[in-house]
Design an enzyme around this catalytic site. Structure first.
Site, mmCIF file in Angstrom:
data_model
loop_
_atom_site.group_PDB
_atom_site.id
_atom_site.type_symbol
_atom_site.label_atom_id
_atom_site.label_comp_id
_atom_site.label_asym_id
_atom_site.label_seq_id
_atom_site.Cartn_x
_atom_site.Cartn_y
_atom_site.Cartn_z
ATOM 1 N N GLU A 1 0.826 -1.203 0.000
ATOM 2 C CA GLU A 1 0.000 0.000 0.000
ATOM 3 C C GLU A 1 0.870 1.267 0.000
ATOM 4 O O GLU A 1 1.846 1.346 0.742
ATOM 5 C CB GLU A 1 -0.872 -0.040 1.271
ATOM 6 C CG GLU A 1 -2.007 0.934 1.281
ATOM 7 C CD GLU A 1 -2.984 0.656 2.435
ATOM 8 O OE1 GLU A 1 -2.704 -0.229 3.271
ATOM 9 O OE2 GLU A 1 -4.022 1.334 2.499
ATOM 10 N N LYS B 1 -9.244 3.560 -2.695
ATOM 11 C CA LYS B 1 -9.629 2.642 -1.619
ATOM 12 C C LYS B 1 -11.072 2.928 -1.195
ATOM 13 O O LYS B 1 -11.482 4.086 -1.077
ATOM 14 C CB LYS B 1 -8.674 2.855 -0.440
ATOM 15 C CG LYS B 1 -8.728 1.787 0.614
ATOM 16 C CD LYS B 1 -7.514 1.911 1.561
ATOM 17 C CE LYS B 1 -7.600 0.911 2.692
ATOM 18 N NZ LYS B 1 -6.398 0.883 3.529
ATOM 19 N N CYS C 1 -6.138 -3.509 1.736
ATOM 20 C CA CYS C 1 -5.926 -3.716 3.169
ATOM 21 C C CYS C 1 -7.191 -3.819 3.988
ATOM 22 O O CYS C 1 -7.813 -4.854 4.059
ATOM 23 C CB CYS C 1 -5.011 -2.634 3.721
ATOM 24 S SG CYS C 1 -4.524 -2.994 5.401
ATOM 25 N N PRO D 1 20.841 1.178 30.017
ATOM 26 C CA PRO D 1 21.065 0.991 31.452
ATOM 27 C C PRO D 1 20.556 -0.402 31.833
ATOM 28 O O PRO D 1 19.405 -0.726 31.595
ATOM 29 C CB PRO D 1 20.193 2.083 32.093
ATOM 30 C CG PRO D 1 19.852 3.035 30.992
ATOM 31 C CD PRO D 1 19.835 2.212 29.741
ATOM 32 N N SER E 1 19.769 -3.092 34.674
ATOM 33 C CA SER E 1 19.539 -3.057 36.115
ATOM 34 C C SER E 1 19.636 -4.427 36.775
ATOM 35 O O SER E 1 19.630 -4.536 37.985
ATOM 36 C CB SER E 1 18.132 -2.498 36.382
ATOM 37 O OG SER E 1 17.171 -3.481 36.020
ATOM 38 N N GLY E 2 19.683 -5.477 35.959
ATOM 39 C CA GLY E 2 19.659 -6.813 36.535
ATOM 40 C C GLY E 2 18.250 -7.344 36.703
ATOM 41 O O GLY E 2 18.044 -8.423 37.243
ATOM 42 N N GLY E 3 17.247 -6.576 36.229
ATOM 43 C CA GLY E 3 15.858 -7.024 36.300
ATOM 44 C C GLY E 3 15.369 -7.555 34.956
ATOM 45 O O GLY E 3 16.100 -7.552 33.963
ATOM 46 N N ASP F 1 13.086 -6.425 32.834
ATOM 47 C CA ASP F 1 12.799 -5.534 31.712
ATOM 48 C C ASP F 1 14.045 -5.179 30.908
ATOM 49 O O ASP F 1 14.073 -5.345 29.690
ATOM 50 C CB ASP F 1 12.107 -4.262 32.214
ATOM 51 C CG ASP F 1 10.760 -4.588 32.842
ATOM 52 O OD1 ASP F 1 10.090 -5.502 32.345
ATOM 53 O OD2 ASP F 1 10.387 -3.934 33.832
ATOM 54 N N SER F 2 15.074 -4.679 31.601
ATOM 55 C CA SER F 2 16.260 -4.308 30.833
ATOM 56 C C SER F 2 16.935 -5.560 30.280
ATOM 57 O O SER F 2 17.569 -5.516 29.219
ATOM 58 C CB SER F 2 17.224 -3.467 31.661
ATOM 59 O OG SER F 2 17.612 -4.133 32.830
HETATM 60 C C1 LIG Z 1 -6.468 -7.221 2.813
HETATM 61 O O1 LIG Z 1 -5.662 -7.697 3.834
HETATM 62 C C2 LIG Z 1 -5.921 -7.159 5.097
HETATM 63 C C3 LIG Z 1 -4.930 -7.728 6.035
HETATM 64 O O2 LIG Z 1 -3.840 -6.914 6.037
HETATM 65 C C4 LIG Z 1 -7.283 -7.472 5.529
HETATM 66 O O3 LIG Z 1 -7.581 -6.884 6.749
HETATM 67 C C5 LIG Z 1 -8.208 -6.944 4.516
HETATM 68 O O4 LIG Z 1 -9.503 -7.331 4.875
HETATM 69 C C6 LIG Z 1 -7.862 -7.486 3.143
HETATM 70 N N1 LIG Z 1 -8.745 -6.900 2.192
HETATM 71 C C7 LIG Z 1 -9.684 -7.594 1.619
HETATM 72 C C8 LIG Z 1 -10.576 -6.834 0.763
HETATM 73 O O5 LIG Z 1 -9.815 -8.797 1.749
#
Ligand SMILES: *[C@@H]1O[C@H](CO)[C@@H](O)[C@H](O)[C@H]1NC(C)=O
Ligand SMILES: *[C@@H]1O[C@H](CO)[C@@H](O)[C@H](O)[C@H]1NC(C)=O
Length: 705
Positions: A45, A114, A175, A359, A361-363, A365-366
């Site tokens: 895209e 789109k 998408c 940094p 820390s020994g924990g 997360d880091s």
């Molecule tokens: C295209 O792919 C996306 C996933 O990234 C999805 O959410 C979306 O529905 C798809 N579009 C269609 C029209 O299928």
């Protein structure tokens, strides 16, 4: 007669506004697609300008430069004799659209805007673009002059149409359109569209790839057809990692998959399919045929071209349809080891920094952040071993030797060049955390320092004494809550100042150019609760784990222990989490969960309810009564919920300055992009809490009766 078609899906590491770089990657993908014998290529895209332009989509420059790049692509040798589907923004009649441009041999066939915009979570497409709602309608689009000169067209079709070649029909789904309940591919399939393209910019979320795969498999299983899913890969310019996994599917089977986590800038997956398979799959369903015969049609844009080769199969390509493959899905722990690592690499090379400073820390997360950097070093070495020239070039630049013949071959050696860690101890630090930090640094090869900052803390306290004539005391020595907090905060904040000084100067000390990026390590749960000091080491340049829960981090450390055979990691898992900011006495050891007044597991529950299930205090309480009512009394649950909302609201201001973190969980409290809420709350929540209390009392009374 050949009905075999080779199709190419390009997965690119595009970058917002990097027109030159984006152009080169697109061209490279066209070259590879043609080498592999493809007659049709689809890319991610908005690939020309980069998906992450955000408010730059409001600038006319972005549209101008997109056309300029499209012109260069259309004129290139790479783009001849192949049908191309490319993403860019287009202004049509003064309205901005997120579009696909289909062209073949210097003629634009269709501009497809789109229809459904992604507009939740991290996505704000409706802020810049308008969805096209004239379904199955085309208008004339007047081309800019520079394009007219190439195409010798004045106008081209613009709208919701499909492409008809001599041998098949291609339709587009962009998408988000796949995720909508009434996806375009359904009506397109009924109208005879056989190949669907889906150009996407979808980011990595833990445990989510499955969902995407199911949608795509499901789409072609029900409707029949070929689905080409092209996703971006990399960090773009954002706090998201776009995770590739481009796909080619036919009639419900996946036949090709791109990498989800790799350092490749350009990846092209191709498949050969027999288009007759789509026809026989569809022909086998009587009910589908009845629906199809009765379905409205899409305007077709015809191109005099065949995707399949007509003559005898050439000796260059021993064409055979691809077989279904097993899709590759990583465990969540493995995803944490890979996604954030790829994101860090992209950020590091694009920011032109000389490495990282952390940094330590020994924990937990880091430790997690350090392991992610180590995982990144492993990915770099692996890519270099596979002769990824871009990665080798980037590695040389990062270590400050762009013209050398350096090749990263050992993760620890590479780590020592770019990764700097420091344990900053005070008199409240324990020997165990110090040793753990040192052992970990040793194991992963980081350039490690161990410093004591007590003299700076006392310098601050002397100065304070001079200004005010007073000396604050810790609670265990009789001080008030405020004194106790202030004494902890000053230690924590000094660490941040020192971290930035070291990050700026350490490479200089080592005789190298450049400076380091400071890494942060606060996890999503602590941020939500506000269990951190504002402007302490939670303040950094970027944070790879800021979107990951403590629970998942523990699983990740366990995974790394096995993956790289590091038994020492068990000592991190066994130690109770502690900030080590208060003095240890005979009957007091500071512990995080005690300090917070809730456990990490509880926090994770609150976090999900608040954000994902969209609960305010009252509905969070009622839901938890349903879920935990068998173990806890309603008044106990009420107390927990109120405590959470109290701390959340008094600490919300901290989220406004939270370090930009990789976003890979859906309940992040990141105030900057994802979780838009006030930062000055009435933390007494009088109306809400009273209602909780009344309900809790009522339930308990009913139980007694
Ligand atoms: C295209 O792919 C996306 C996933 O990234 C999805 O959410 C979306 O529905 C798809 N579009 C269609 C029209 O299928
Ligand atoms: C497409 O079909 C038309 C009409 O049958 C034919 O004249 C033309 O040569 C075909 N083009 C290609 C590229 O096969």
């Amino acid at each position: 007669m050949g009905h075999l078609i080779t199709l190419a899906v390009a997965q690119l590491d595009q970058w917002a506004l990097d027109f030159e770089g984006n152009f080169e990657r697109i061209l490279e993908s066209l070259k590879i697609a043609k080498e592999k014998g493809a007659t049709f290529r689809v890319g991610p895209e908005l690939e020309i300008c980069g998906y992450g332009c955000n408010d730059h989509f409001l600038e006319s420059d972005t549209y101008l430069h997109s056309w300029e790049i499209l012109a260069k692509i259309m004129k290139s040798d790479e783009a001849q004799n192949i049908l191309v589907d490319i993403g860019m923004p287009v202004v049509h009649k003064d309205v901005k659209y997120n579009c696909r441009v289909f062209f073949y041999n210097k003629k634009i066939l269709l501009i497809r805007p789109k229809l459904h915009l992604a507009n939740d979570g991290n996505y704000r497409e409706a802020r810049w673009f308008t969805p096209w709602t004239k379904y199955r309608t085309l208008e004339e689009h007047y081309l800019p002059r520079m394009i007219r000169e190439i195409t010798e067209q004045t106008t081209v079709p613009f709208g919701d149409g499909v492409i008809a070649t001599n041998d098949t029909v291609i339709g587009t789904e962009l998408c988000e359109e796949l995720f909508t309940p009434n996806s375009p591919h359904i009506s397109m399939s009924l109208d005879g569209v056989e190949i669907f393209t889906n150009s996407s910019c979808s980011h990595h979320e833990l445990r989510k790839l499955n969902k995407r795969l199911d949608l795509i498999k499901g789409a072609t299983q029900k409707c029949g057809g070929v689905y080409l899913y092209a996703n971006q890969q990399g960090c773009d310019g954002e706090r998201l990692y776009y995770d590739g996994s481009s796909l080619i599917a036919i009639n419900g089977d996946v036949i090709a998959q791109g990498s989800q986590f790799s350092l490749n800038d350009v990846e092209v997956i191709t498949s050969t399919i027999d288009i007759e398979d789509v026809r026989s799959y569809r022909g086998g369903s009587h009910s589908r045929c009845v629906q199809a015969a009765n379905s409205p049609s899409y305007p077709r844009c015809y191109v005099d071209f065949c995707l399949s080769s007509d003559g005898p199969i050439t000796s260059y390509y021993n064409l055979k349809p691809n077989k279904p493959i097993e899709v590759n899905i990583h465990s969540a722990e493995e995803e944490i080891s890979l996604g954030p690592a790829c994101w860090l690499w992209d950020y590091l090379r694009r920011s032109k920094s000389g490495g990282f400073f952390l940094p330590l820390s020994g924990g937990i997360d880091s430790c997690s952040t350090a392991l992610i950097v180590y995982s990144m070093c492993n990915l770099v070495v692996e890519a270099a071993k596979n002769n990824n020239l871009q990665v080798i070039k980037d590695a040389r630049t990062i270590i400050g030797e762009p013209d050398s013949d350096y090749i990263p071959t050992d993760p620890r050696e590479f780590s020592n060049r770019i990764f700097h860690t420091c344990y900053m101890r005070t008199e409240n630090s324990g020997e165990e955390t110090r040793t753990r930090a040192k052992d970990l640094a040793d194991k992963i090869g980081s350039y490690h320092l161990d410093v004591c900052i007590d003299t700076i803390v006392s310098a601050f306290l002397s100065l304070f004494l001079m200004i005010t004539g007073k000396t604050p005391k810790f609670k265990v020595f009789g001080g008030s809550f405020t004194e106790n907090q202030a004494l902890q905060n000053i230690q924590a904040r000094i660490r941040m100042v020192l971290a930035y000084m070291l990050a700026q100067l350490l490479l200089w000390c080592r005789g190298k150019p450049g400076s380091l990026l400071v890494l942060g390590s606060s996890n999503v749960d602590e941020c939500l609760r506000g269990y951190l000091t504002k402007y302490d080491c939670s303040s950094a340049d970027i944070n790879p784990i800021g979107g990951i829960s403590k629970k998942d981090l523990r699983g990740f450390i366990k995974f790394m222990e096995k993956r790289y055979n590091m038994p020492l990691l068990n000592s991190f898992l066994d130690a109770p989490p502690t900030a080590e900011l208060e003095p240890i006495t005979e009957n007091h050891i500071q512990k995080d969960e005690v300090d917070m007044g809730m456990t990490y597991d509880e926090l994770s529950t609150f976090g999900r309810k608040r954000k994902i299930e969209k609960c305010g205090p009252y509905s969070m309480f009622t839901k938890l009564v349903q879920e935990m009512g068998d173990r806890l009394k309603p008044t106990e649950i009420a107390a927990k919920v109120k405590r959470f909302f109290f701390y959340y609201s008094i600490n919300r201001h901290k989220q406004t300055v939270i370090t930009p973190a990789l976003h890979c969980e859906s309940y992040s409290p990141d105030d900057n992009r994802f979780d838009l809420r006030p930062f000055l709350y009435n933390s007494r929540w009088t109306w809400q809490f009273r209602k909780i209390d009344e309900t809790a009392a009522l339930i308990e009374k009913q139980k007694e009766e």
